[in-house]
Design a protein around this motif. Structure first.
Motif, PDB file in Angstrom:
ATOM      1  N   SER A  64      26.614 -41.981 -68.496  1.00  0.00           N
ATOM      2  CA  SER A  64      27.172 -40.632 -68.569  1.00  0.00           C
ATOM      3  C   SER A  64      26.175 -39.581 -68.097  1.00  0.00           C
ATOM      4  O   SER A  64      26.533 -38.424 -67.928  1.00  0.00           O
ATOM      5  CB  SER A  64      27.613 -40.331 -69.999  1.00  0.00           C
ATOM      6  N   ARG A 107      24.614 -37.462 -65.628  1.00  0.00           N
ATOM      7  CA  ARG A 107      25.154 -37.119 -64.310  1.00  0.00           C
ATOM      8  C   ARG A 107      24.139 -36.459 -63.411  1.00  0.00           C
ATOM      9  O   ARG A 107      24.271 -36.444 -62.207  1.00  0.00           O
ATOM     10  CB  ARG A 107      26.352 -36.197 -64.478  1.00  0.00           C
ATOM     11  N   LEU A 127      29.171 -42.206 -64.449  1.00  0.00           N
ATOM     12  CA  LEU A 127      29.013 -42.351 -63.007  1.00  0.00           C
ATOM     13  C   LEU A 127      29.158 -43.817 -62.625  1.00  0.00           C
ATOM     14  O   LEU A 127      28.774 -44.696 -63.388  1.00  0.00           O
ATOM     15  CB  LEU A 127      27.620 -41.882 -62.586  1.00  0.00           C
TER      16      LEU A 127
END
Lengths: 365, 321
Positions: A306, A308, A326
């Motif tokens: 997660s 990012r 991602l």
């Protein structure tokens, strides 16, 4: 009378048959064993006659030196104990970690490596913390112990290139480290699999593999640094201390210094957004000068999908973003600068040690 | 046929301002045992390091077997066995494993290396201890193992740096005998450095005297002493006891002794004549003393060895006459 004769005859025939059978069996055993022996002898012969390149001979010797040494056994015990400890904490807390609507819900397995309840750090943090120790302890006496034992000038008098010695030391230690880290990673995976019963998805598996590869690069940096110290300092104790000093500085003190600087130049609350942005960028740049930060940035991105971005994000950039993990390719792209930085630091250390060693004069003791 | 297997031309090595080796020219023939003599810090080890390409000369060149050591050290090291000063082995490996490792670095296969190592360990007299770890070896044993280590690559030239340092006299004798025996058997060229003259004197065909980075003399021991002590080849000591304590008799004897052919120098100190000669005049001297009626206690012929050469050159030109 006749019957006894017949019976005796029968017995005799049977006896003969049994005898025959046992004889053939015996000969068969002899044949097989001779054959096996032949294969074995041939193999042995072949193995003995193979010409090994001197570099391979040196790497073999270095690896067996590492594996036989007490130091390595102690390290393995420490590291596997801590890994088991972190695995235990993550396993006891994993039930609380599963929340509905969690964007990382699909990456349940990766939590094995990142989860912690605060009493013991996670596997990820442990590798980041103990990796340098592993690298330093495998390299700090690489060259100076040979010098002090008087074996360096003897080995250097053999028809081999001078750089073979440091290359062999580096390659051997790196191989030992790689095998060890892969073994540990797979062990944690396997134990986790048995305990929680949820198999990793292919992406999770790949993420873990990349994490292990990254850890190897990280440990390789510390290994090269300590080999550099072992060339530079005649005493093994000095070189070990130098390595540990650098390690402590980067893990503990560097962060404190960066904090101090950050507080000193902090812009006021009324500052313009671009001012705040450039300030944040400067602090991040300072933080990323040390390999620890590069490693923890990169591994966190890999194991926590997660994540990012590793830099500051403005409100504008956040608008419309869906809080979803991602894909692996994007995570890898995100950590690419960090990986490049780590590899570059490793290469710089290696180049320096190469330069010093090739120029040095090799005296006996 | 004589050929120069080691050829040093104008070799110089400087460490900052300090000149360790100063324009050294030396050539060593195939099959000879050459002793490089000199006090500590004379530059012997530095010269040896340059021969093996382990350090680069400031100027000049080294050729071994016709190959330049600075530009092509690998080829030189293939042909040259080097026994460093105070050689070390991997202490947690057996002697056998240590030798096999060296052999493998020289391109032997594992079985070939084992075979050769076993042979050599027998040759240097360590076959009983070959499975002992090298850490348990005594100094003398380590030196012999070092010799086996040097021989395992089938060298053409052996270079040994202070090979006899720290071994007891018996061990030294055995070790030197081993060197001579093996070099004669295999026709090897041996260069050994030492500061111990007596040991080198026993085994070397030729010696070179090395002081402060310069080679001041070279040749075999006899010709060296002839060259260096041209006016005074030997000293004869004659202890006398004057029978009737007649001073004039001693003075007469003194005059007679001076006139003997070959006597170059005469001193009379506490009833002893010290007669320096450039040829052996012992018999004439003995005759003269006996004829003069003076009692002859003893007659001692003292020839110059390396010791005197050493003292004369290394410790500041004292006159030992």
């Amino acid at each position: 009378m006749i019957s006894t004769y017949v019976i005796l005859k029968e017995v005799k025939i049977m006896d003969k048959a049994i005898n025959n059978a046992s004889q053939t069996r015996m000969s068969w055993i002899a044949k097989v064993s001779a054959h096996l022996h032949g294969i074995y002898a041939k193999n042995e012969h072949k193995k003995g006659n193979i010409f090994m390149h001197p570099f391979r001979v040196m790497v073999n010797k270095e690896i067996s030196d590492h594996v036989r040494s007490w130091r390595f056994i102690i390290l393995i015990v420490i590291i596997s104990l801590t890994c088991m400890g972190s695995l235990y904490t993550s396993l006891t807390n994993i039930s609380d970690a599963v929340k509905p609507n969690d964007p990382e819900g699909t990456f349940f397995f990766l939590k094995l490596f990142t989860l912690s309840d605060g009493s013991l750090p996670s596997f990820l943090v442990f590798v980041g913390f103990l990796g340098p120790l592993l690298g330093i302890s495998l390299g700090f006496d690489a060259v100076n112990s040979e010098q002090n034992k008087g074996t360096l000038s003897r080995v250097m008098a053999q028809p081999i290139h001078r750089d073979y010695l440091i290359n062999a030391k580096f390659v051997a230690a790196l191989m030992v480290i790689s095998i060890m880290l892969f073994a540990l990673g797979f062990l944690v995976m396997g134990l986790g699999l048995i305990t929680i019963g949820v198999p990793p998805t292919p992406e999770e598996f790949l993420r873990i593999i990349f994490f292990i590869l990254l850890s190897i690069v990280y440990v390789a940096f510390w290994l090269n640094l300590s080999i550099l110290f072992s060339i530079r300092f005649r005493q093994a104790a000095t070189s070990a201390l130098a390595g540990i000093a650098v390690w402590l500085f980067t893990t503990i003190f560097y962060g404190m210094i960066v904090n101090l600087i950050a507080k000193a130049i902090e812009p006021s609350k009324m500052a313009m957004p671009n001012q705040v942005l450039s300030y944040e960028k400067l602090i991040m740049f300072l933080e990323r000068l040390v390999p620890n930060q590069l490693f923890s940035d990169a591994t966190t991105t890999l194991l926590v999908p997660s994540v990012r971005s590793l830099g500051p994000l403005t409100k504008m950039q956040m608008i419309g973003a869906i809080p979803s993990p991602l894909p692996l390719g994007q995570s890898l792209l995100l950590v690419w600068p960090q990986v490049t930085g780590l590899i570059a630091a490793t290469v710089v250390c290696f180049a320096l040690s190469y330069f010093i060693f090739m120029k040095s004069e090799i005296r006996s003791r | 046929m004589k050929q120069n297997i080691i050829e040093l031309t104008d070799l110089t090595k400087k460490y900052g301002d300090y000149t360790a080796v100063n324009h050294l020219n030396l050539s060593i023939n195939k099959g000879e045992i050459f002793g490089l003599l000199g006090p500590n810090g004379a530059g012997k080890s530095t010269t040896i390091l340059m021969m093996l390409g382990l350090t680069d000369p400031t100027s000049g060149s080294v050729n071994i077997c016709g190959i330049n050591s600075t530009n092509n050290p690998i080829e030189v090291k293939r042909r040259v066995g080097y026994l460093p000063e105070d050689v070390g082995f991997y202490g947690d490996r057996t002697a056998m494993e240590n030798l096999v490792y060296t052999a493998q670095l020289n391109g032997f296969s594992l079985s070939g290396a084992r075979f050769k190592a076993e042979q050599l360990l027998e040759r240097v007299g360590l076959s009983l201890e070959m499975h002992k770890t090298a850490g348990k070896y005594s100094r003398g044993m380590r030196q012999r193992l070092g010799f086996a280590d040097v021989l395992i690559k089938n060298p053409e030239v052996i270079i040994m740096d202070e090979p006899t340092l720290g071994i007891d006299p018996k061990g030294v004798r055995e070790f030197l005998r081993l060197i001579v025996q093996l070099s004669r058997e295999d026709g090897l060229t041996v260069l050994l450095s030492s500061h111990n003259l007596h040991q080198v004197q026993q085994v070397c065909d030729r010696v070179g005297l090395f002081v402060k980075g310069k080679l001041i003399a070279e040749g075999d021991v006899n010709s060296l002493s002839q060259k260096l002590f041209a006016d005074q080849l030997l000293t004869i000591e004659a202890g006398i006891s004057p029978l009737n304590n007649n001073g004039s008799t001693i003075a007469e004897l003194h005059d007679k002794l001076v006139k003997i052919e070959g006597v170059t120098n005469l001193n009379f100190i506490s009833n002893t004549f010290h007669i320096g000669c450039n040829q052996d005049a012992t018999q004439t001297i003995a005759n003269l003393i006996v004829q003069s009626g003076i009692g002859l206690n003893y007659l001692h012929k003292k020839e110059y060895g390396l010791d005197d050469i050493y003292l004369r050159y290394f410790e500041g030109g004292e006159n030992h006459g």
